[in-house]
Scaffold this active site. Structure first.
Site, PDB file in Angstrom:
ATOM      1  N   LYS A 193       0.864  -1.182   0.000  1.00  0.00           N
ATOM      2  CA  LYS A 193       0.000   0.000   0.000  1.00  0.00           C
ATOM      3  C   LYS A 193       0.899   1.230   0.000  1.00  0.00           C
ATOM      4  O   LYS A 193       1.790   1.361   0.849  1.00  0.00           O
ATOM      5  CB  LYS A 193      -0.884  -0.004   1.244  1.00  0.00           C
ATOM      6  CG  LYS A 193      -1.702   1.263   1.425  1.00  0.00           C
ATOM      7  CD  LYS A 193      -2.672   1.115   2.585  1.00  0.00           C
ATOM      8  CE  LYS A 193      -3.373   2.432   2.868  1.00  0.00           C
ATOM      9  NZ  LYS A 193      -4.472   2.280   3.829  1.00  0.00           N
TER      10      LYS A 193
HETATM   11  C1  5RP Z   1      -2.140   4.379   7.703  1.00  0.00           C
HETATM   12  C2  5RP Z   1      -3.061   3.508   6.930  1.00  0.00           C
HETATM   13  C3  5RP Z   1      -4.476   3.823   7.029  1.00  0.00           C
HETATM   14  O1  5RP Z   1      -5.201   2.696   6.724  1.00  0.00           O
HETATM   15  C4  5RP Z   1      -4.634   4.937   6.086  1.00  0.00           C
HETATM   16  O2  5RP Z   1      -4.510   6.106   6.775  1.00  0.00           O
HETATM   17  C5  5RP Z   1      -5.775   4.830   5.140  1.00  0.00           C
HETATM   18  O3  5RP Z   1      -6.654   5.776   5.214  1.00  0.00           O
HETATM   19  P1  5RP Z   1      -6.696   7.154   4.441  1.00  0.00           P
HETATM   20  O4  5RP Z   1      -7.198   6.834   3.066  1.00  0.00           O
HETATM   21  O5  5RP Z   1      -7.651   7.959   5.248  1.00  0.00           O
HETATM   22  O6  5RP Z   1      -5.311   7.723   4.419  1.00  0.00           O
HETATM   23  O7  5RP Z   1      -2.702   2.624   6.237  1.00  0.00           O
HETATM   24  O8  5RP Z   1      -0.990   4.504   6.983  1.00  0.00           O
END
Ligand code: 5RP
Length: 293
Positions: free
Chosen positions: A205
């Protein structure tokens, strides 16, 4: 250390060539994994589109009750049919989500800091692999802080989680953290995403950036793009579209869904881009039509 001793060779990401090691499986880099891994990855990535809409509501693990997530018990039933995967902590899932749903689960397993800390990069593994197995989750999510003070411990956390996941065929999702001192450049994301993939994660991610196609090409596992701070819906849909165009295999969005005035319609519009090849304009028209009907 070739690149550190001054020898520079121009890089070639072969952007015109597809990932070559797919075998007959729809998830990048997973062709050689075992049956259980593939089963769980199929719970995350739709076999038809190869993509996923993940809904992240794990923010409370360090931010407490952020706007939009005050009442998980009310929000999640409204959204669950509109996304493919729930990304959450075990506390949120066990306390507020009924277990009888048929969606993927990405379980947040690292933690250790709060909004009260200046440096968020020091984390521990907070969930035993046995508990993840009890909850029958589809992947284990670990935050990794490349270039930060907590880099070593976060790589240690990640490696321990990957090793435990490998024993029981549970994939790991490596989350590229972007601290205050880190720039959101393609150079940084190429470095961080590739390190995570080489360490053995099955999903990365990260954030969208310039030259995103090169970040994707150099990462041998699927990238899902984080939403980040709330944007106007039209801009968030544009970002989602650019991400998928650039080769992302999905979005893992939190605030851009749950802080929208119309979270379910927003999740659906993202899904149109992710699974049905909608353009940003088409998705915006879909969203606008849905909220005004
Ligand atoms: C932190 C994460 C969270 O899941 C992330 O913040 C995802 O949410 P947003 O789209 O609000 O940033 O992985 O790093």
């Amino acid at each position: 250390m070739a690149d550190l001793d001054g020898i520079k060779v121009e890089k070639n990401y072969h952007l015109d060539e597809e990932f070559a090691a797919t075998g007959n499986f729809h998830v990048k880099g997973a062709a050689n994994l075992d049956w259980g891994m593939k089963k769980r990855l199929t719970n995350i990535f739709n076999p038809k589109s190869g993509n996923t809409v993940m809904f992240a509501f794990d923010h409370g693990y360090f931010m407490g009750s952020v706007s939009g997530l005050e009442r998980l018990d009310l929000l999640i039933p409204r959204l669950i049919d509109h996304v493919d995967v729930l990304m959450a902590t075990r506390g949120a899932l066990r306390s507020s989500v009924k277990p009888g749903f048929r969606k993927g689960v990405a379980l947040r397993v690292s933690s250790g800091s709060s909004m009260l800390n200046d440096d968020l990069s020091h984390e521990v593994i907070a969930v035993d692999i046995e508990d993840a197995i009890r909850m029958d989750v589809d992947c284990l999510a670990v935050q990794v802080f490349i270039g930060a003070k907590g880099q070593l411990e976060s790589i240690d956390n990640l490696s321990r989680v990957i090793n435990a996941g490998m024993r029981y065929s549970i994939p790991t999702l490596g989350v590229v953290a972007v601290g205050k001192e880190m720039e959101r450049t393609d150079q940084y994301f190429k470095l961080a995403t590739r390190i995570l993939a080489e360490l053995g994660v099955s999903i990365v991610k990260t954030y969208y950036c310039d030259k995103f196609e090169e970040v994707v090409a150099a990462c041998p596992v699927p990238i899902v793009v984080a939403g980040g701070k709330k944007l106007p819906e039209k801009e968030a849909l544009e970002m989602a579209y650019q991400s998928i165009q650039g080769g992302a295999r999905g979005l893992d969005m939190g605030r851009n869904i749950f802080q929208s005035y119309h979270p379910a319609e927003m999740a659906d519009a993202i899904g149109k881009i992710v699974h049905e090849k909608f353009t940003a304009k088409e998705a915006w028209e879909y969203y606008s039509g849905a909220v005004h009907s």
